[in-house]
Every structure is written in C-alpha cells, then in structure tokens.
Design a protein around this motif. Structure first.
Motif, mmCIF file in Angstrom:
data_model
loop_
_atom_site.group_PDB
_atom_site.id
_atom_site.type_symbol
_atom_site.label_atom_id
_atom_site.label_comp_id
_atom_site.label_asym_id
_atom_site.label_seq_id
_atom_site.Cartn_x
_atom_site.Cartn_y
_atom_site.Cartn_z
ATOM 1 N N LEU A 95 -11.761 2.104 -7.776
ATOM 2 C CA LEU A 95 -12.319 1.286 -6.249
ATOM 3 C C LEU A 95 -11.282 0.694 -5.398
ATOM 4 O O LEU A 95 -10.095 -0.290 -6.233
ATOM 5 C CB LEU A 95 -13.537 0.246 -6.148
ATOM 6 N N PRO A 96 -11.407 0.635 -4.822
ATOM 7 C CA PRO A 96 -10.615 -0.675 -4.195
ATOM 8 C C PRO A 96 -10.571 -1.673 -4.057
ATOM 9 O O PRO A 96 -11.765 -2.358 -4.122
ATOM 10 C CB PRO A 96 -10.166 -0.494 -2.476
ATOM 11 N N ILE A 150 -7.632 2.744 -8.031
ATOM 12 C CA ILE A 150 -7.509 3.194 -9.754
ATOM 13 C C ILE A 150 -9.833 2.999 -9.231
ATOM 14 O O ILE A 150 -10.057 1.625 -9.153
ATOM 15 C CB ILE A 150 -7.197 2.465 -10.360
ATOM 16 N N ALA A 208 -4.440 -1.327 -9.880
ATOM 17 C CA ALA A 208 -5.423 -1.518 -10.937
ATOM 18 C C ALA A 208 -5.741 -2.914 -11.056
ATOM 19 O O ALA A 208 -5.760 -2.859 -11.991
ATOM 20 C CB ALA A 208 -4.490 -0.978 -11.992
ATOM 21 N N LEU A 209 -5.981 -3.772 -10.238
ATOM 22 C CA LEU A 209 -6.294 -5.329 -9.823
ATOM 23 C C LEU A 209 -7.740 -5.436 -10.949
ATOM 24 O O LEU A 209 -8.269 -6.013 -11.569
ATOM 25 C CB LEU A 209 -6.143 -5.782 -8.800
ATOM 26 N N LEU A 210 -9.111 -4.861 -9.428
ATOM 27 C CA LEU A 210 -10.497 -4.662 -10.494
ATOM 28 C C LEU A 210 -10.945 -3.427 -9.484
ATOM 29 O O LEU A 210 -10.521 -2.170 -8.444
ATOM 30 C CB LEU A 210 -10.564 -5.900 -8.879
#
Ligand SMILES: NC(=O)C1=CN([C@@H]2O[C@H](COP(=O)(O)OP(=O)(O)OC[C@H]3O[C@@H](n4cnc5c(N)ncnc54)[C@H](OP(=O)(O)O)[C@@H]3O)[C@@H](O)[C@H]2O)[C@H](O)CC1
Ligand SMILES: [K+]
Length: 535
Positions: free
Chosen positions: A163-164, A161, A129-131
């Motif tokens: 998009l990678p 989540i 859930a970084l970007l």
C-alpha cells in the motif's frame, strides 16, 4: 476470481499459511521477490540504475529489504533510507543487505531530509516500504516530511509495496496524507484500501506479488474484484430461435416534469442490454421520452400534482404489472407528496399493518381491499427519487419484502437510507451490512462501486471514469440492471453484470470522447458493443 481483503482477513490468511507449514520469513521472501521482479521489469536494464528503498519499522520495511537485496543482486545501485527501524542481528534481511555493503542513511541523522532529497533527485526508482497494512493513524511529523520529498512533478518512479504509506488498508482513507505512487505491488492479495478512494488514486497502477496462501480460506466473505472473467458467464444466451418474449419485459416508471430525460435514459438502458420489450409508464411529462424511443411502448398513468405520478396511477399499474419480469422504479420521478404516497402504496407500506399483507394494496379511500389488489412486484430496481422517497417511510426496511429489490444509491441516497449525516469510512462494510439488514442487493455507486448481496457476497468494481461524472448516467445504469433482471438474471448477478457493462460502455465513450463532454446518452450505443466485446 481475484479476492480483495481487509487487514483482518489478510492476517488470518497469513496465520493459516503458517499453520499449513509456511514460515513468516518465507512469506516475506516470496513477497519481496515478487515485488523485485515488478521493479526490475520497470527499470529495464538494472546496470547503473539507482534505486532508493525507504524502509519502515515493520514487516513492510522487511519486504523492502528483500526487494533491495534482489534488485542489488540484479545489478542496480541500491541505497537504503531507514525511518524508525533499529538494527538488530535478528533482522536477517537487513543483515543480508549489510553483507552486500548497501549504502545506509538513518532518517534520525537527516532531520531536514537534505540527504534524502539528494538521493531521490538522483534515483531512477524509489521503493516505498515505510508502512503497509500496519498503518494505524494519520501520518505526521518526520514521516510526513519524508513522504513530502516524493511530491510530483519532478521525481523518479515511485513503487509502493503493498500500500502507499499512509493509506488505510481497510478504507482507502489517507487522513494525514500519503505516498502518491506510480504503481503499487500488493503482496498476496490486494487490500480493500487499494480500491477505495483516495487510496485507489494514490496507488497508481496495481500489480500483485503472489504468495502461497491456503485457498480454502479464500472463499468466505472476502470481496471479489469485478472483472470480465467473472461476469462473462452471466451474459444471457441469445438462442437463434429466440423471439422478443424470450428476453423479458421491463416496465420503467421514471421521469417527471423536472426530469423528463431520466425516463428515456432508463428505458433505453434496458433495451440496449437486450430486454425483449420496454414499457414506459407515466403521465404526459414523459411523453417526450417515449417519442425519443419509438421501440418502447407506453403505459399512460393518471397524474398527480404537476404531472408527477400520484396514487391515482395505482389501478392501471397494478393491472399491468403481472405482464412484466422486471420493474425499474424511481429515476427522475420527483419527490412530491403525491408521488411519495403512490410509492408507499405500491410497495405496500402505507400502514404498519400492511406488512402482513405484502402483495395486496389497501386503498385508503375505501374501507376494504379494492379490486386493484396489487400483484407481487417483479424483481425491481429502486433508484434515485424512489430511494429518497423510501427513506422517508418509517421502518421501511422491516416492512419491505426481502430479496426483491436492487437498490442503486449514490452516497447521498445511501446516507438518507441509513438515516446518517455522514457515511462510515468503510464503504464496503457499510454496503455489506446494509444489504444483509435490508435483505436487498445494494449497489453503492461511486468512483469505485460496491455490489453487496444479502448473503454476504460482495463485488468491487474498479471503474473510475471522469466521463461518467455527468447527469443521467445513473438512470442508464438503473435501466441496464432492469433489462438484465427481465432476462432472468438473479438480482446480485444482474447488478454485477449491469455495473460491469455500464463501466465498459463508459470506458469506450472515454476512449473516443475523452474525460469531459460525454453525455449519458452516449453510453447507450456502446452497451451492445461492450456486450459483444465480453461475449
Ligand atoms: N505478516 C507477514 O508475514 C507478511 C507481511 N507482509 C508485509 O507486512 C506488512 C504488514 O506489516 P506490519 O508489521 O504488520 O505493519 P507495517 O509494516 O505496515 O507497519 C507497522 C508499524 O508502523 C507503525 N505505524 C503505523 N501507522 C503509523 C503512522 N501513521 N505513523 C507512524 N508509525 C506508524 C507501527 O508502529 P506503532 O508506533 O503503532 O507501534 C508499526 O510498528 C504488509 O503490508 C506487507 O507489506 C508481507 O508482504 C508478507 C508476509
Ligand atoms: K508501503
């Protein structure tokens, strides 16, 4: 119908949802809850399972915190790893995690990623859930180092989540590298970048977390995912009292001395999707192809250089054309000068003047229109060398009659048609703009194929298949679309159903022969089976 969106469309939909009474927090809760259900289904019994959630600075990170809470509440042991996110009391989802006592590590306190590597090594599942949609530039620095801890081969399951992280939501590009996920759960609607390479590969299996979004906004210009449910109604009916005349006649002008097999593959493609009659037009170079398909009839044409079709073939061809409901033009026909002149005259593009005389050919050897005045072309698939030759004609797109052709370029042919060195990153927009400007249906072929209509509709086919990466599969596709045009389908529908059936036949070939060694001709017997399966 499954819609595919750009960031702009998704943000517009979310705003519309809020205008209809939804809240941003409520949407995030729905998204995170949906993702958590997918995560829990993958984890099996959550008791004692270890989950690491990588939390970024934006709303994607917010989704991650919702997932963390639900997965914790279901019984898993959850650790949070924060990158660039500052705690604020207003961050309600972080606050809820704190109340539950979830373990926290800050990336700023872990500059060599030692703690993260340990967490990852012990985890059953990592949630990325970084970007999400907000990815706006290439990944670098500490973020790149964090992503590098998830490299295969030894790693837990990775769920992204939306998009990678690092994948551009619009184009699928990942210029600085990206998370390589086992599965990606798109929130609300899949973003284009999930269907386009390398994003499609990095996303792994695609799943969806449902968001309540106002549906009237969905019917605008968003892409449709091409699936069985959408194309099944397009299959031409086969009434029991039908005869061969019921299913149209296709004229295939393809093949040359250098590419004799292209003619066979295109003809057989048309016949295998149910065209009533297929005629191969060409010189002696394509006789072999005609022998391979005894069901096809032959229209012998006068030859130009080296057996290729030249302008001398026009008279015969023009005489025959009114008997056909579809034309397939170009596969393997060569790019010789005489063939170029032939095509230019067949399309009525020999002089700028001919624009006003669409449908009538001027014989350049004579001062007046000959008795060979050309009929209007039937709906035509223009493929391969046909497209390469067209690209050489000045101002072709302003002079070609609109809404008559299905263009089936691969990226190289598309570049030539557009007159550019490199295709723009956004392939969907490129295909859509071209279709609008040229007034023709465009099938931009690739691992993900885009079908664009001049009216703005577009469909995306998620059909990557290494078995298809072999010579001649494009010739089969051109024939398939021609065969469907002859059966009365509108160009956009013929292109869509054609791409789907071609992909379904290829999937069947791959299932029996694997990734390597299949021949384009192996697709042919699978086409009727793919249609049967679809009916
Ligand atoms: N809007 C909603 O109600 C819902 C959204 N959902 C989820 O939200 C994300 C989109 O969230 P958003 O906040 O717009 O964007 P991100 O979380 O993806 O990231 C934005 C931040 O990322 C920084 N950024 C962007 N690219 C990079 C990069 N290459 N390197 C480092 N940092 C990057 C950017 O910071 P700046 O430095 O540019 O200021 C942003 O702060 C969507 O994907 C969904 O997951 C819900 O699903 C539904 C509700
Ligand atoms: K992500």
């Amino acid at each position: 119908m499954q819609k595919i969106v750009t960031q702009t469309e998704m943000y517009a939909l979310e705003h519309a949802a809020v205008a209809h009474g939804a809240t941003w927090e409520g949407l995030m809760e729905q998204a995170g809850w949906g993702v958590a259900q997918v995560a829990l289904a993958r984890l099996g019994d959550p008791k004692g399972r270890r989950v690491v959630v990588l939390v970024g600075p934006g709303n994607n990170g917010g989704d991650g915190l919702v997932v963390a809470r639900h997965v914790h509440d279901a019984g898993a042991q959850v650790a949070l790893y924060f990158w660039r996110r500052q705690f604020a009391p207003s961050d309600a989802n972080w606050q809820r995690c704190r109340t539950r006592g979830l373990a926290e590590t800050m990336a700023a306190d872990d500059p060599t990623q030692t703690s993260l590597r340990k967490l990852v090594a012990e985890a059953d599942l990592v949630v990325d859930a970084l970007l999400g949609m907000g990815t706006s530039r290439p990944v670098e620095g500490p973020l790149a180092a964090i992503i590098a801890t998830l490299q295969p081969p030894r790693r837990p399951l990775v769920l992204a989540i939306d998009l990678p992280s690092g994948v551009d939501a619009g184009t699928g590009a990942a210029p600085g590298g990206a998370v390589c996920a086992d599965l990606t759960v798109a929130t609300g609607l899949p973003k284009r970048g999930l269907l386009l390479y390398p994003g499609r590969r990095l996303a792994g299996t695609l799943e969806l977390a449902i968001l309540e979004l106002p549906h009237d906004y969905l019917e605008t210009t968003m892409s449709d995912l091409l699936r069985a449910a959408e194309v099944q109604p397009l299959l031409p009916a086969r009434p029991p009292d039908a005869h061969k005349g019921s299913f149209g006649k296709v004229l295939v002008l393809a093949g040359s001395l250098h590419f004799p097999g292209a003619a066979y593959l295109a003809c057989a493609g048309a016949a295998r999707v149910g065209a009533g009659l297929v005629t191969l037009a060409g010189g002696r170079a394509v006789l072999g192809s005609a022998m391979r398909l005894p069901e096809a009839t032959l229209l012998p044409l006068a030859e130009g250089d080296w057996g290729a079709v030249g302008p001398g073939a026009l008279a015969e061809l023009n005489k025959a054309l009114p008997n056909y409901q579809a034309l397939v033009l170009g596969p393997g026909m060569g790019q010789g000068e005489a063939t170029g002149e032939f095509l230019q005259r067949l399309l009525g593009l020999e002089t700028p003047k001919s624009r006003v005389r669409v449908g009538f050919l001027i014989d350049s050897n004579s001062d007046e229109a000959t008795e060979n005045a050309a009929p209007d072309l039937p709906p035509t698939v223009l493929d391969a060398d046909g497209l390469n030759l067209l690209a050489k004609i000045e101002e072709w797109h302003e002079r070609l009659p609109r809404e008559r052709f299905v263009f089936t370029p691969h990226p190289g042919e598309m570049r030539r048609l557009l007159g550019v060195e490199q295709l723009p990153a956004d392939l969907v927009a490129t295909a859509c703009e071209a279709a609008k400007r040229w007034g023709q249906v465009v099938v931009l072929k690739g691992a993900t194929t885009i079908i664009a209509s001049p009216d703005g509709r577009n469909r995306i086919h998620d059909g990557a298949n290494p078995a298809l990466a072999t010579a001649g599969t494009g010739d089969v596709l051109a024939g398939v679309i021609g065969g469907l045009l002859a059966q009365g389908l509108a160009p956009y529908d013929a292109a869509s159903l054609g791409v789907f059936l071609h992909g379904a036949a290829a999937a069947r070939v791959r299932a029996t022969l694997g990734d390597a060694g299949a021949l384009a001709s192996d697709l042919l017997p699978e086409l009727p089976r793919a249609m049967l399966e679809l009916r």
